[in-house]
Scaffold this motif. Structure first.
Motif, PDB file in Angstrom:
ATOM      1  N   MET A 393       0.835  -1.199   0.000  1.00  0.00           N
ATOM      2  CA  MET A 393       0.000   0.000   0.000  1.00  0.00           C
ATOM      3  C   MET A 393       0.866   1.244   0.000  1.00  0.00           C
ATOM      4  O   MET A 393       1.949   1.262   0.586  1.00  0.00           O
ATOM      5  N   THR A 394       0.390   2.295  -0.661  1.00  0.00           N
ATOM      6  CA  THR A 394       1.100   3.568  -0.598  1.00  0.00           C
ATOM      7  C   THR A 394       0.925   4.153   0.799  1.00  0.00           C
ATOM      8  O   THR A 394      -0.007   3.786   1.535  1.00  0.00           O
ATOM      9  N   VAL A 395       1.793   5.077   1.143  1.00  0.00           N
ATOM     10  CA  VAL A 395       1.730   5.714   2.455  1.00  0.00           C
ATOM     11  C   VAL A 395       0.404   6.450   2.641  1.00  0.00           C
ATOM     12  O   VAL A 395      -0.195   6.418   3.714  1.00  0.00           O
ATOM     13  N   GLY A 396      -0.067   7.084   1.586  1.00  0.00           N
ATOM     14  CA  GLY A 396      -1.354   7.776   1.665  1.00  0.00           C
ATOM     15  C   GLY A 396      -2.491   6.830   1.997  1.00  0.00           C
ATOM     16  O   GLY A 396      -3.354   7.138   2.824  1.00  0.00           O
ATOM     17  N   ASP A 397      -2.506   5.661   1.362  1.00  0.00           N
ATOM     18  CA  ASP A 397      -3.559   4.675   1.634  1.00  0.00           C
ATOM     19  C   ASP A 397      -3.441   4.101   3.042  1.00  0.00           C
ATOM     20  O   ASP A 397      -4.454   3.828   3.696  1.00  0.00           O
ATOM     21  N   ILE A 398      -2.204   3.896   3.516  1.00  0.00           N
ATOM     22  CA  ILE A 398      -1.987   3.376   4.867  1.00  0.00           C
ATOM     23  C   ILE A 398      -2.550   4.344   5.907  1.00  0.00           C
ATOM     24  O   ILE A 398      -3.266   3.943   6.837  1.00  0.00           O
ATOM     25  N   ILE A 399      -2.236   5.627   5.748  1.00  0.00           N
ATOM     26  CA  ILE A 399      -2.692   6.631   6.710  1.00  0.00           C
ATOM     27  C   ILE A 399      -4.214   6.799   6.639  1.00  0.00           C
ATOM     28  O   ILE A 399      -4.885   6.973   7.665  1.00  0.00           O
ATOM     29  N   ALA A 400      -4.764   6.700   5.420  1.00  0.00           N
ATOM     30  CA  ALA A 400      -6.207   6.949   5.239  1.00  0.00           C
ATOM     31  C   ALA A 400      -7.065   5.762   5.624  1.00  0.00           C
ATOM     32  O   ALA A 400      -8.291   5.912   5.777  1.00  0.00           O
ATOM     33  N   GLU A 401      -6.478   4.580   5.792  1.00  0.00           N
ATOM     34  CA  GLU A 401      -7.262   3.365   5.990  1.00  0.00           C
ATOM     35  C   GLU A 401      -8.226   3.471   7.176  1.00  0.00           C
ATOM     36  O   GLU A 401      -9.387   3.067   7.097  1.00  0.00           O
ATOM     37  N   GLY A 402      -7.752   4.020   8.290  1.00  0.00           N
ATOM     38  CA  GLY A 402      -8.607   4.151   9.473  1.00  0.00           C
ATOM     39  C   GLY A 402      -9.804   5.047   9.224  1.00  0.00           C
ATOM     40  O   GLY A 402     -10.925   4.747   9.667  1.00  0.00           O
ATOM     41  N   LEU A 403      -9.584   6.154   8.505  1.00  0.00           N
ATOM     42  CA  LEU A 403     -10.702   7.065   8.203  1.00  0.00           C
ATOM     43  C   LEU A 403     -11.734   6.372   7.326  1.00  0.00           C
ATOM     44  O   LEU A 403     -12.943   6.569   7.494  1.00  0.00           O
ATOM     45  N   ARG A 404     -11.281   5.575   6.375  1.00  0.00           N
ATOM     46  CA  ARG A 404     -12.215   4.885   5.475  1.00  0.00           C
ATOM     47  C   ARG A 404     -13.054   3.856   6.222  1.00  0.00           C
ATOM     48  O   ARG A 404     -14.190   3.582   5.852  1.00  0.00           O
ATOM     49  N   VAL A 405     -12.470   3.297   7.298  1.00  0.00           N
ATOM     50  CA  VAL A 405     -13.205   2.316   8.104  1.00  0.00           C
ATOM     51  C   VAL A 405     -14.179   3.001   9.057  1.00  0.00           C
ATOM     52  O   VAL A 405     -15.321   2.557   9.220  1.00  0.00           O
ATOM     53  N   HIS A 406     -13.743   4.092   9.689  1.00  0.00           N
ATOM     54  CA  HIS A 406     -14.501   4.676  10.796  1.00  0.00           C
ATOM     55  C   HIS A 406     -15.271   5.951  10.448  1.00  0.00           C
ATOM     56  O   HIS A 406     -15.927   6.518  11.325  1.00  0.00           O
ATOM     57  N   SER A 407     -15.175   6.426   9.212  1.00  0.00           N
ATOM     58  CA  SER A 407     -15.911   7.648   8.867  1.00  0.00           C
ATOM     59  C   SER A 407     -16.537   7.505   7.487  1.00  0.00           C
ATOM     60  O   SER A 407     -16.239   6.565   6.749  1.00  0.00           O
ATOM     61  N   GLU A 408     -17.409   8.431   7.150  1.00  0.00           N
ATOM     62  CA  GLU A 408     -18.077   8.433   5.841  1.00  0.00           C
ATOM     63  C   GLU A 408     -17.692   9.674   5.055  1.00  0.00           C
ATOM     64  O   GLU A 408     -18.487  10.195   4.266  1.00  0.00           O
ATOM     65  N   GLN A 409     -16.494  10.166   5.251  1.00  0.00           N
ATOM     66  CA  GLN A 409     -16.035  11.355   4.543  1.00  0.00           C
ATOM     67  C   GLN A 409     -15.827  11.050   3.056  1.00  0.00           C
ATOM     68  O   GLN A 409     -15.588   9.907   2.669  1.00  0.00           O
ATOM     69  N   SER A 410     -15.884  12.107   2.253  1.00  0.00           N
ATOM     70  CA  SER A 410     -15.661  11.953   0.815  1.00  0.00           C
ATOM     71  C   SER A 410     -14.183  11.694   0.545  1.00  0.00           C
ATOM     72  O   SER A 410     -13.321  11.946   1.393  1.00  0.00           O
ATOM     73  N   ALA A 411     -13.888  11.198  -0.656  1.00  0.00           N
ATOM     74  CA  ALA A 411     -12.504  10.905  -1.038  1.00  0.00           C
ATOM     75  C   ALA A 411     -11.646  12.168  -0.978  1.00  0.00           C
ATOM     76  O   ALA A 411     -10.477  12.123  -0.573  1.00  0.00           O
ATOM     77  N   GLU A 412     -12.241  13.316  -1.360  1.00  0.00           N
ATOM     78  CA  GLU A 412     -11.490  14.571  -1.341  1.00  0.00           C
ATOM     79  C   GLU A 412     -11.159  14.991   0.091  1.00  0.00           C
ATOM     80  O   GLU A 412     -10.039  15.452   0.382  1.00  0.00           O
ATOM     81  N   ASP A 413     -12.119  14.831   0.999  1.00  0.00           N
ATOM     82  CA  ASP A 413     -11.884  15.193   2.398  1.00  0.00           C
ATOM     83  C   ASP A 413     -10.833  14.288   3.037  1.00  0.00           C
ATOM     84  O   ASP A 413      -9.992  14.743   3.826  1.00  0.00           O
ATOM     85  N   ILE A 414     -10.888  12.989   2.704  1.00  0.00           N
ATOM     86  CA  ILE A 414      -9.900  12.058   3.248  1.00  0.00           C
ATOM     87  C   ILE A 414      -8.516  12.401   2.721  1.00  0.00           C
ATOM     88  O   ILE A 414      -7.529  12.397   3.480  1.00  0.00           O
ATOM     89  N   GLU A 415      -8.423  12.727   1.438  1.00  0.00           N
ATOM     90  CA  GLU A 415      -7.134  13.100   0.841  1.00  0.00           C
ATOM     91  C   GLU A 415      -6.557  14.337   1.540  1.00  0.00           C
ATOM     92  O   GLU A 415      -5.369  14.401   1.847  1.00  0.00           O
ATOM     93  N   GLN A 416      -7.420  15.324   1.813  1.00  0.00           N
ATOM     94  CA  GLN A 416      -6.970  16.539   2.484  1.00  0.00           C
ATOM     95  C   GLN A 416      -6.540  16.236   3.918  1.00  0.00           C
ATOM     96  O   GLN A 416      -5.539  16.784   4.412  1.00  0.00           O
ATOM     97  N   ALA A 417      -7.281  15.344   4.603  1.00  0.00           N
ATOM     98  CA  ALA A 417      -6.922  14.964   5.973  1.00  0.00           C
ATOM     99  C   ALA A 417      -5.569  14.270   6.019  1.00  0.00           C
ATOM    100  O   ALA A 417      -4.770  14.494   6.938  1.00  0.00           O
ATOM    101  N   VAL A 418      -5.282  13.426   5.022  1.00  0.00           N
ATOM    102  CA  VAL A 418      -3.978  12.760   4.937  1.00  0.00           C
ATOM    103  C   VAL A 418      -2.865  13.783   4.765  1.00  0.00           C
ATOM    104  O   VAL A 418      -1.823  13.714   5.436  1.00  0.00           O
TER     105      VAL A 418
END
Length: 515
Positions: A393-418
């Motif tokens: 996995m890329t570092v971005g996907d590793i960091i974002a994995e928890g948000l994708r499991v525990h939140s319903e944010q959009s892909a753009e919001d998750i990218e910005q959070a990363v």
């Protein structure tokens, strides 16, 4: 008494990898019989590759540009620079390989950094020690078995006659390192190369291993080349020190001189690189976040065909404490004392008995969906950053994995959070498309911290977060953790065997003892 003629001399050694600039440039040092020389530097400074050139244990892509190595006044290697010839590859010189094979494990013994990787997991420790003896001497039968047992006893393995058939995974980290030392001294070498022999061992075991090497040195008048990134451990064990940075020896001298009057700023930084300072201040009205009462972590011992329980390994017994918001508590103890077991039990990752109340929720009574809902508030940073990050996995996907499991944010919001959390832990967000192997150890640990931090947890369990890092990087990671704690009022459980790290971070500590 150190003899006037050196046992080993390395002159103007330069080497690199095929098609790349040199990683070691023009280094020279020598070691006398009975002397310990420490080769010190951070990861990537070139110290290990320089030492492994001596017995010819270079990777196939390594190329020697120039240099001369003499052992016991016999020239092992001499490469002169020439613009008409390609750099020299040891693997291509068959006659040199044969000479080095007769010396490796015989006159030159080597203790490698990670014994679990260096030892064959499918062969008993006795067989592996016997193999190196038989490679150089015609010993067999009972005489061979007796010698293997003698070597194991010599390095402090208890009940050696019974442990001789043990596999590496059945031993502790300290015991495995003792087996590596037994293999290194099996044929009474004249030179011992110890490549980071105490990395990832707790302070008490580190001292035992270094004391053992020193006692064997005195017994056999060994010359020892000690390779380490921790300058402070060599003070009691080395007569002279060479400090390496970016492939060059920038300073060398006797140990007392290096410690009392270092000439280079880098050397001064290595000496004073231990974590320091006070824990972050607690808020006056900080509420209690975690209460643990009478917690037991016992592992059942099952025997027989029916695997009935015949007893328990009592990792943790009757642990009780409270932790406030923004506070850090330290679990200190030697390897095997139950520190990690206690931390994993609090996270409900292993079975335990007792009361665990987190943010007014009885974790010990929750399961399934109810427990999953609290997971985002309970995060962990594991000891080995490389082992805990998926290489696919890329570092971005590793960091974002928890948000994708525990939140319903959009892909753009998750990218910005990363991007935001990477900047917060001191990483360039443009690197989020890279993979873990493209980062240094310190950067990988920052990625692990970012992965935990992105969920904005209330509690993070830090399981030996700095033990596998250079001292200077340890100091940076501790400073980062303290700044994040103060900014977000996160509570920490710090699992460590390092008193200096605990003193810099912890408001309270619990000492665990496996006995």
């Amino acid at each position: 008494m150190i003899e006037s003629s050196p046992l080993l001399t390395v002159e103007q050694l330069s080497l690199g990898f095929h098609g790349q600039a040199p990683v070691v440039e023009d280094i020279s040092f020598h070691i006398h019989k009975g002397e310990t020389l420490a080769l010190v530097g951070e990861s990537g400074s070139g110290k290990s590759i320089s030492a492994l050139t001596i017995p010819g244990l270079l990777p196939s892509s390594a190329r020697i540009h120039r240099g001369k190595i003499c052992f016991d006044q016999d020239t092992l290697l001499e490469v002169s620079p020439s613009q008409h010839e390609a750099p020299f590859a040891i693997q291509n010189d068959i006659s040199l390989q044969r000479r080095l094979q007769g010396i490796r494990g015989n006159r030159i013994g080597i203790i490698f950094q990670e014994p679990m990787t260096s030892l064959n997991p499918l062969h008993s420790i006795g067989k592996q020690i016997a193999e190196i003896i038989q490679l150089h001497r015609p010993v067999s039968g009972q005489a061979l078995t007796d010698e293997v047992i003698q070597r194991l006893e010599e390095v402090g393995i208890e009940q050696a006659s019974e442990r001789i058939n043990a596999l590496p995974h059945q031993l502790s980290g300290g015991q495995r390192q003792r087996v590596m030392i037994a293999m290194a001294i099996a044929n009474n070498p004249e030179l011992l190369i110890a490549d980071e022999p105490t990395t990832a061992l707790d302070t008490h075991i580190q001292r035992q291993i270094l004391d053992l090497i020193q006692s064997l040195q005195q017994k056999y008048q060994l010359a020892v080349l000690l390779i380490t990134h921790d300058l402070n451990i060599v003070r009691d064990y080395a007569q002279r020190v060479c400090v390496m940075q970016h492939g060059r020896i920038i300073e060398q001298g006797n140990t007392e001189q290096i410690f009392t009057a270092p000439e280079q700023d880098y050397t001064h930084m290595l000496i004073h690189s231990a974590p320091e300072g006070e824990p972050v201040p607690l808020q006056d009205q900080a509420k209690t976040l975690l209460t643990v009462d009478n917690l037991n972590v016992w592992y059942p011992v099952r025997k027989g065909i029916l695997k009935r329980i015949h007893g328990y390994i009592k990792a943790v017994t009757a642990a009780s404490f409270q932790l406030k918001q923004g506070e850090c508590i330290g679990f200190l103890g030697a390897s095997g004392s139950g520190k990690t077991s206690l931390g994993m039990a609090i996270l409900r990752l292993i079975r335990s008995e007792g009361s665990i109340v987190f943010d007014n929720q009885p974790l010990h009574q929750l399961s399934g969906k109810a427990l999953r809902g609290i997971r985002k508030d309970l995060q962990v940073v594991l000891q080995d950053p490389f082992g805990s990050l998926s290489p696919r996995m890329t570092v971005g996907d590793i960091i974002a994995e928890g948000l994708r499991v525990h939140s319903e944010q959009s892909a753009e919001d998750i990218e910005q959070a990363v991007c935001d959390v990477m900047a917060e832990v001191g990483l360039d967000s443009d690197l989020r498309h890279r993979y873990p192997h493209e980062f240094s150890g310190g950067q990988r640990q920052r990625i692990s911290i970012a992965r935990a931090l992105i969920l904005k947890p209330k509690l993070i369990v830090l399981d030996e977060p700095t033990s596998a890092l250079d001292k200077s990087i340890q100091k940076q990671v501790v400073a980062l953790l303290k700044s994040l704690q103060e900014k977000h009022q996160i509570s920490y459980i710090l699992i460590t065997h390092d008193p200096a790290t605990a003193e810099a971070m912890c408001h309270q500590t619990i000492r665990l003892d496996h006995r």
